[in-house]
Design a protein around this motif. Structure first.
Motif, PDB file in Angstrom:
ATOM      1  N   LEU A 137       0.823  -1.205   0.000  1.00 33.34           N
ATOM      2  CA  LEU A 137       0.000   0.000   0.000  1.00 33.34           C
ATOM      3  C   LEU A 137       0.859   1.258   0.000  1.00 33.34           C
ATOM      4  CD1 LEU A 137      -2.800   1.173   0.009  1.00 33.34           C
ATOM      5  CD2 LEU A 137      -2.891   0.886   2.497  1.00 33.34           C
ATOM      6  N   ARG A 138       1.949   1.259   0.762  1.00 34.90           N
ATOM      7  CA  ARG A 138       2.854   2.418   0.750  1.00 34.90           C
ATOM      8  C   ARG A 138       3.462   2.612  -0.633  1.00 34.90           C
ATOM      9  NH1 ARG A 138       4.560   0.630   6.081  1.00 34.90           N
ATOM     10  NH2 ARG A 138       6.245  -0.554   5.100  1.00 34.90           N
ATOM     11  N   THR A 139       3.866   1.521  -1.247  1.00 31.25           N
ATOM     12  CA  THR A 139       4.466   1.603  -2.580  1.00 31.25           C
ATOM     13  C   THR A 139       3.458   2.130  -3.592  1.00 31.25           C
ATOM     14  OG1 THR A 139       5.951  -0.246  -2.086  1.00 31.25           O
ATOM     15  CG2 THR A 139       5.596   0.286  -4.404  1.00 31.25           C
ATOM     16  N   ALA A 140       2.251   1.571  -3.567  1.00 26.61           N
ATOM     17  CA  ALA A 140       1.215   1.997  -4.507  1.00 26.61           C
ATOM     18  C   ALA A 140       0.834   3.453  -4.284  1.00 26.61           C
ATOM     19  CB  ALA A 140      -0.009   1.104  -4.364  1.00 26.61           C
ATOM     20  N   THR A 141       0.724   3.858  -3.039  1.00 26.22           N
ATOM     21  CA  THR A 141       0.355   5.242  -2.729  1.00 26.22           C
ATOM     22  C   THR A 141       1.376   6.210  -3.307  1.00 26.22           C
ATOM     23  OG1 THR A 141      -0.821   4.595  -0.713  1.00 26.22           O
ATOM     24  CG2 THR A 141      -0.065   6.876  -0.851  1.00 26.22           C
ATOM     25  N   PHE A 182       1.254   5.717  -7.446  1.00 24.15           N
ATOM     26  CA  PHE A 182      -0.009   6.178  -8.028  1.00 24.15           C
ATOM     27  C   PHE A 182      -0.098   7.699  -7.961  1.00 24.15           C
ATOM     28  CE2 PHE A 182      -2.484   2.003  -7.049  1.00 24.15           C
ATOM     29  CZ  PHE A 182      -2.014   1.447  -8.205  1.00 24.15           C
ATOM     30  N   TYR A 183       0.327   8.273  -6.831  1.00 24.05           N
ATOM     31  CA  TYR A 183       0.200   9.723  -6.673  1.00 24.05           C
ATOM     32  C   TYR A 183       1.176  10.470  -7.573  1.00 24.05           C
ATOM     33  CZ  TYR A 183      -0.128  14.343  -4.593  1.00 24.05           C
ATOM     34  OH  TYR A 183      -0.306  15.703  -4.420  1.00 24.05           O
ATOM     35  N   THR A 184       2.396   9.978  -7.669  1.00 26.86           N
ATOM     36  CA  THR A 184       3.401  10.723  -8.437  1.00 26.86           C
ATOM     37  C   THR A 184       3.332  10.473  -9.935  1.00 26.86           C
ATOM     38  OG1 THR A 184       5.036   8.972  -8.078  1.00 26.86           O
ATOM     39  CG2 THR A 184       5.019  10.798  -6.507  1.00 26.86           C
ATOM     40  N   GLU A 185       2.867   9.282 -10.358  1.00 26.79           N
ATOM     41  CA  GLU A 185       2.930   8.923 -11.774  1.00 26.79           C
ATOM     42  C   GLU A 185       1.573   8.658 -12.414  1.00 26.79           C
ATOM     43  OE1 GLU A 185       5.835   5.912 -12.658  1.00 26.79           O
ATOM     44  OE2 GLU A 185       7.149   6.566 -11.035  1.00 26.79           O
ATOM     45  N   GLY A 186       0.518   8.574 -11.633  1.00 28.88           N
ATOM     46  CA  GLY A 186      -0.789   8.234 -12.172  1.00 28.88           C
ATOM     47  C   GLY A 186      -1.109   6.774 -11.928  1.00 28.88           C
ATOM     48  N   ILE A 187      -2.358   6.423 -12.123  1.00 28.57           N
ATOM     49  CA  ILE A 187      -2.824   5.071 -11.803  1.00 28.57           C
ATOM     50  C   ILE A 187      -2.729   4.139 -13.003  1.00 28.57           C
ATOM     51  CG2 ILE A 187      -4.811   3.708 -11.047  1.00 28.57           C
ATOM     52  CD1 ILE A 187      -5.711   6.159  -9.418  1.00 28.57           C
ATOM     53  N   HIS A 188      -3.267   4.552 -14.133  1.00 26.34           N
ATOM     54  CA  HIS A 188      -3.295   3.668 -15.305  1.00 26.34           C
ATOM     55  C   HIS A 188      -1.889   3.342 -15.810  1.00 26.34           C
ATOM     56  CE1 HIS A 188      -7.534   3.450 -15.597  1.00 26.34           C
ATOM     57  NE2 HIS A 188      -7.752   4.664 -16.086  1.00 26.34           N
ATOM     58  N   VAL A 238       0.755   2.706 -14.177  1.00 25.33           N
ATOM     59  CA  VAL A 238       1.530   1.837 -13.282  1.00 25.33           C
ATOM     60  C   VAL A 238       0.904   0.451 -13.241  1.00 25.33           C
ATOM     61  CG1 VAL A 238       2.358   1.498 -10.927  1.00 25.33           C
ATOM     62  CG2 VAL A 238       2.208   3.810 -11.889  1.00 25.33           C
ATOM     63  N   GLY A 239       1.684  -0.556 -13.573  1.00 25.27           N
ATOM     64  CA  GLY A 239       1.181  -1.918 -13.579  1.00 25.27           C
ATOM     65  C   GLY A 239       1.436  -2.645 -12.270  1.00 25.27           C
ATOM     66  N   VAL A 240       0.763  -3.755 -12.105  1.00 21.59           N
ATOM     67  CA  VAL A 240       0.920  -4.568 -10.904  1.00 21.59           C
ATOM     68  C   VAL A 240       2.350  -5.063 -10.761  1.00 21.59           C
ATOM     69  CG1 VAL A 240       0.267  -6.790  -9.867  1.00 21.59           C
ATOM     70  CG2 VAL A 240      -1.507  -5.246 -10.746  1.00 21.59           C
ATOM     71  N   ASP A 241       2.982  -5.449 -11.873  1.00 24.79           N
ATOM     72  CA  ASP A 241       4.356  -5.962 -11.807  1.00 24.79           C
ATOM     73  C   ASP A 241       5.307  -4.935 -11.204  1.00 24.79           C
ATOM     74  OD1 ASP A 241       3.560  -8.336 -12.892  1.00 24.79           O
ATOM     75  OD2 ASP A 241       4.226  -7.875 -14.931  1.00 24.79           O
ATOM     76  N   ARG A 242       5.133  -3.684 -11.550  1.00 25.92           N
ATOM     77  CA  ARG A 242       5.983  -2.616 -10.994  1.00 25.92           C
ATOM     78  C   ARG A 242       5.807  -2.516  -9.484  1.00 25.92           C
ATOM     79  NH1 ARG A 242       6.703   3.067 -12.265  1.00 25.92           N
ATOM     80  NH2 ARG A 242       7.997   3.916 -10.572  1.00 25.92           N
ATOM     81  N   ILE A 243       4.596  -2.569  -9.028  1.00 25.83           N
ATOM     82  CA  ILE A 243       4.322  -2.458  -7.592  1.00 25.83           C
ATOM     83  C   ILE A 243       4.880  -3.664  -6.847  1.00 25.83           C
ATOM     84  CG2 ILE A 243       2.481  -2.400  -5.863  1.00 25.83           C
ATOM     85  CD1 ILE A 243       0.850  -0.810  -8.009  1.00 25.83           C
ATOM     86  N   ILE A 244       4.696  -4.843  -7.403  1.00 23.31           N
ATOM     87  CA  ILE A 244       5.231  -6.058  -6.788  1.00 23.31           C
ATOM     88  C   ILE A 244       6.749  -5.968  -6.659  1.00 23.31           C
ATOM     89  CG2 ILE A 244       5.629  -8.521  -7.183  1.00 23.31           C
ATOM     90  CD1 ILE A 244       2.777  -8.640  -8.352  1.00 23.31           C
ATOM     91  N   ALA A 245       7.403  -5.503  -7.713  1.00 23.64           N
ATOM     92  CA  ALA A 245       8.868  -5.422  -7.715  1.00 23.64           C
ATOM     93  C   ALA A 245       9.364  -4.410  -6.687  1.00 23.64           C
ATOM     94  CB  ALA A 245       9.366  -5.055  -9.108  1.00 23.64           C
TER      95      ALA A 245
END
Length: 202
Positions: free
Chosen positions: A18-22, A25-31, A33-40
């Motif tokens: 959640l910290r990573t996604a927050t 998502f806030y700095t680069e946008g939601i669409h 950013v993919g799940v793989d990026r967040i997982i990594a």
């Protein structure tokens, strides 16, 4: 569990996701950013991600609820520390102004999400609509204590000032934008306070 209550004892992996996604998502946008990026970047396995968030939309909703919690805490702090009718509203405006001037400011997370999710039936759009209704209801309640008769239009005026400042803060000098926003709020409150004083002396 209500929308204002945090999840009970979230795991470290969930918090990291959640910290990573927050942040992303806030700095680069939601669409974008993919799940793989967040997982990594969160350093978890794919299985761990899907155990906590069955889909990307679930993570997006959790992100927006996290931002809602931050706004909710800010309002609660303003209410607890200020007792006069106008002081909580000035404290909320001050917090917004400081946010606009903070490093990495990229506008309102909810307005940004609205631009990416215009479909009113989408759960993400409904989440941000619920947040904005909560904020409108909160400001209206506070404006009622300043001048009940004009509370609704005054609250909407406050939020329009806020939305404009949030957008302008990304495009112009954030200090100037913040100062202009605060002057607008102070003027709005002064007008409505004077109306209340005039009516009370009749």
């Amino acid at each position: 569990m209500t929308r204002d209550e945090p999840d009970a004892r979230p795991s470290e992996a969930r918090l990291r996701l959640l910290r990573t996604a927050t942040r992303i998502f806030y700095t680069e946008g939601i669409h974008s950013v993919g799940v793989d990026r967040i997982i990594a970047e969160a350093k978890v396995t794919r299985a761990t991600f899907y155990r906590h968030f069955p889909s990307k939309d679930d993570l997006i909703l959790a992100y927006l609820r996290e931002v809602h919690q931050m706004d909710h805490a800010m309002v609660e702090e303003a209410l607890a520390a200020n007792q006069s009718p106008v002081d909580p509203l000035l404290a909320i405006a001050g917090s917004i102004a400081r946010n606009i001037q903070s490093p990495g400011f990229r506008g309102c997370a909810f307005l940004n999400a609205a631009a990416e999710y215009p479909d009113t039936n989408h759960p993400v759009h409904q989440e941000l609509t619920a947040h904005r209704q909560w904020f409108l209801d909160t400001i209206t309640m506070l404006m009622t204590q300043v001048h009940e008769e004009t509370a609704d239009p005054a609250a909407r005026h406050f939020i329009m000032l806020r939305d404009g400042a949030m957008a302008a803060g990304c495009l112009s000098d954030p200090t100037l934008v913040s100062e202009t926003f605060l002057r607008g709020v102070e003027g709005l409150l002064r007008i409505n306070s004077e109306r209340q004083s005039a009516e009370s002396t009749r």
